[in-house]
Design a protein around this motif. Sequence first.
Motif, PDB file in Angstrom:
ATOM      1  N   ARG A 714      -9.735 -63.841  31.937  1.00  6.56           N
ATOM      2  CA  ARG A 714     -10.291 -62.633  31.306  1.00  6.56           C
ATOM      3  C   ARG A 714      -9.498 -61.384  31.661  1.00  6.56           C
ATOM      4  O   ARG A 714      -9.645 -60.344  31.012  1.00  6.56           O
ATOM      5  N   TYR A 715      -8.670 -61.476  32.719  1.00  4.62           N
ATOM      6  CA  TYR A 715      -7.976 -60.293  33.230  1.00  4.62           C
ATOM      7  C   TYR A 715      -6.462 -60.440  33.102  1.00  4.62           C
ATOM      8  O   TYR A 715      -5.936 -61.563  33.069  1.00  4.62           O
ATOM      9  N   GLU A 716      -5.780 -59.300  33.035  1.00  3.49           N
ATOM     10  CA  GLU A 716      -4.323 -59.315  32.961  1.00  3.49           C
ATOM     11  C   GLU A 716      -3.742 -60.074  34.144  1.00  3.49           C
ATOM     12  O   GLU A 716      -4.134 -59.871  35.285  1.00  3.49           O
ATOM     13  N   VAL A 722      -9.182 -56.366  37.765  1.00  2.00           N
ATOM     14  CA  VAL A 722      -8.169 -55.357  37.442  1.00  2.00           C
ATOM     15  C   VAL A 722      -8.396 -54.889  35.998  1.00  2.00           C
ATOM     16  O   VAL A 722      -9.359 -54.205  35.704  1.00  2.00           O
ATOM     17  N   THR A 723      -7.556 -55.299  35.056  1.00  5.19           N
ATOM     18  CA  THR A 723      -7.671 -54.848  33.672  1.00  5.19           C
ATOM     19  C   THR A 723      -8.133 -55.995  32.782  1.00  5.19           C
ATOM     20  O   THR A 723      -7.506 -57.052  32.752  1.00  5.19           O
ATOM     21  N   LEU A 724      -9.240 -55.782  32.059  1.00  8.49           N
ATOM     22  CA  LEU A 724      -9.737 -56.805  31.151  1.00  8.49           C
ATOM     23  C   LEU A 724      -8.809 -56.975  29.960  1.00  8.49           C
ATOM     24  O   LEU A 724      -8.287 -56.003  29.420  1.00  8.49           O
ATOM     25  N   CYS A 725      -8.642 -58.228  29.548  1.00 11.79           N
ATOM     26  CA  CYS A 725      -7.846 -58.536  28.364  1.00 11.79           C
ATOM     27  C   CYS A 725      -8.704 -58.424  27.108  1.00 11.79           C
ATOM     28  O   CYS A 725      -9.939 -58.531  27.149  1.00 11.79           O
ATOM     29  N   SER A 730      -1.683 -60.530  24.487  1.00 17.60           N
ATOM     30  CA  SER A 730      -0.899 -59.328  24.777  1.00 17.60           C
ATOM     31  C   SER A 730      -0.161 -59.565  26.079  1.00 17.60           C
ATOM     32  O   SER A 730      -0.297 -60.631  26.699  1.00 17.60           O
ATOM     33  N   CYS A 733      -1.723 -61.379  29.012  1.00 14.76           N
ATOM     34  CA  CYS A 733      -3.045 -61.828  28.577  1.00 14.76           C
ATOM     35  C   CYS A 733      -2.954 -63.001  27.605  1.00 14.76           C
ATOM     36  O   CYS A 733      -2.132 -63.001  26.678  1.00 14.76           O
TER      37      CYS A 733
END
Length: 881
Positions: A714-716, A722-725, A730, A733
């Motif tokens: 679910r995260y980079e 940290v950062t959700l995809c 991307s 991701c």
Amino acid sequence: MTLRRLLQTALLALLVASLCLVGSGPARAQVTKHVKLVSSQPLRGGSTAGTQPVVNGIRMALDEVGSVVGDVAIDYQPLDDGDSAGTWDPAMETANAQNAAADSAVIGYLGPYNSGAARISIPILCKAGVVMVSPSNTYPGLTKPGTGTADEPFTYYPSCRRNYARTIPADDTQGTIGAAWAKSLGATKVYILYDDSGPGFGKVLADAFRTKASVSGLLEAGYEHVAKADTYLDLAHRISSSGADLVYYGGVSSNNPGFVLRDLRGAGSTARFMGPGRPGGGGISDATFLQQAGAPAEGAYATNEFWAWQTFNGKASDFLTRYRVKYGVDPGDYAIYAYDAASAFIAAIRAAGTKADDRATVLGLVMGTTNLNAALGGWSFDGNGDTTFSTTSAWRVVNGTWVLQGSIPTVVGVCVAARLDPATQTVYLPNITKTLGGPTGFQTPFIVQNTGTAAATLEVSFYKFSDGTCVTRRSVSSLTPGSSYADIPNNDADLPANTQFSVVVKSFGANVVSVVNEHAGTGDRAEALSYVGVSAGATSVFLPNIVRHFFGYHTPFIIQNLGTASTTATATFRPFAGSGSVTITRTVAPGQSQFIEPNVELGLADIQYAVNVTATQPIAVVVNTHNDDPSVANPVAYSTNGIATGAASVYGPYAAKNANDQGFTATLSTIVVQNMGSSTATSTLTFTPLGGGTPIIFTGPATAAGASWAFDPRYENGVAGVTLCGVAASAGCLADGEYSFVASSPGGSIAAAVNVISPTTAMGYTALAQPAAKYFLPNVTRTLGGASGWTTPILLQAVTATGASVEWRRFSDGALVTTQNLTLTAGASVRIDPRNVATLSDNTQYAVTVTGIGGTLAAIVTELNFQGGDGAMTYEGFAAP
């Protein structure tokens, strides 16, 4: 005045005196609510001789508490489901069940009297949440899988919580009791026959006898089906020449078992002859059998479906006395079972307190009845709703007529001497349970598949966790190549309930593999887990993902000693964050198991750990991951094996990111990679879309020896928090969807645990370190238990293979049903859903063999049901050696 009248008068005086004493105690609580119990049986015509005592037994139990429990008054209404002749009527049973379901005051249904009627009323009342307890239904298929038609008993519980139990043992118990009786009579070698009286009778009883006979150390001289005929000369000579000293006939007199006995004596055999019995005929204990056999019938034995009142003892004797005083007659066949059925409701209403009028509460308490000390003595309902009470009556032909001999209980647990010759292979199952935690607690059916080229004989030994004693040891003969054998501990009369075992399976004649399915709970609180048996232990086993109070999850793990001497197992816990390690030890005897529950161990924090378990003897480890506290709305659990062997590359046939996995939406897979090497290493994860596509590669952190790191899609870059995809792919991701993966650490040794979780389900497996040209899958099913029942899609991951041949063998007879030939894309996985294989049958269980074409592959099986709760589990395929 007669002696009987004097006795009756004296007993009545004692009863009045005792009631006066009761009346002199504290006043009853004021009644604040009423609940209703109803019963259903034919109440007119010829059936009343059997059904009126049932009503009497229910009324007697209620009268003895004044039909009041606490502040709850219990109203009772007997319903008639029969015609004027006394034959039960489907329309009347349907109406009774529908009316009971519609009456909100009804919290329980006592009955019905006939098993055929139960088939109608169970689904109606199941949907309404009304619990049923029958005192007289003995057809096994109402409760026990594999004893009736293919869809029983699951078809009676259409997406609803099991609601049916019985206080009388099912018919198959007669087979179990018969074998115990045969042993006590001095039999040493048995010949087992069965006729076409089914489902739920002939073969089912013969198989129950066969299982108990094996456990009891009786040799098997023969086992065969017998068609109805007028003469059995060839069969009689086979039995006579076999040396059998007892013949068991699973069947009914209308199929001519008396002629079998007649010809057996004509062939010179003096073997005892035994079979089941039923009131009014239906087994062998009737006049028809006597007429067929003639003089050779003398000395024949029969069990009975109920405990005859003439042989009552203990608390049952007290019941008999009170019943005679109250009604002035003997109680008949089923009154005592009706009394105890009503007693189960009384106990449930008492325990329910302010929720005594809540159907769901009463259902749970009745189905969970444990150690009820009523007229039959102490008994419980097991996970199927069957009683643990198993005493019945014995009959024997004396001077040409059937004469009652006394009562015979089942002897639980006989551990016969183990074979001393070397086994071809031994498989260890560290955690096997029967109703652990109560009637709906954990049970663990296990499946053993013959992976060799010759028939195998299995020796299966059960050892208690609590003290290491051998509880029972049974033999399974003639397991053919590619076929599977299943054991359901909840159906095993020789195992004690609410008990945990380690199991050792020895195979003689061929290699075998085994998978274990762990189940608990019902409805929305159902849980399902799966792990595989271990044939070779190791002195160092790795557990990539062990947690304590971690977002609700905890991971107890079980350690089994596969060696020949006692050993101390040392578990070293290394936090993911890299702080200091903690060690915990257990001493484990050979063949036995011990567990470690992180939630109760001092010195551990509420975090994730990588664990390494070491010992001086070879061990196997199973990890159970739970998020199932009572406060959890959707409890889930899954199981994985400890990892003894790592590799530079390990293979995961399935992973997901916010995917719809066969109907389970928002499914995701976290992957935990553990460094099994001796120095710091870096590993990568390569994901390929299911069915093929462009690979995507992620690089993990440098990981110390023995430590783990986790990838959350679910995260980079898989770094949680940290950062959700987003939905689409991307930088760093994955796109939402389904994948296979390969974890690699060139020159190193790694392992990976895969956690596949949706909002209502959880399953897990360990990535495969041994891609192979051939895999065995012991348990694959198609809609087992009905349209929403267990279906087990296979995930095949091509490593170097370009195709695969998939052979499907039916459990019931080992027949090869179909062979698929598939084209594979290297590096990708494909899903094989049994529902999409046209030549397979619904509600059927298969053993599957997969052979790679042009190279190697990896395989797992996902086991899914759609009946609510945690209906998902996974196990790894077995690579051919």
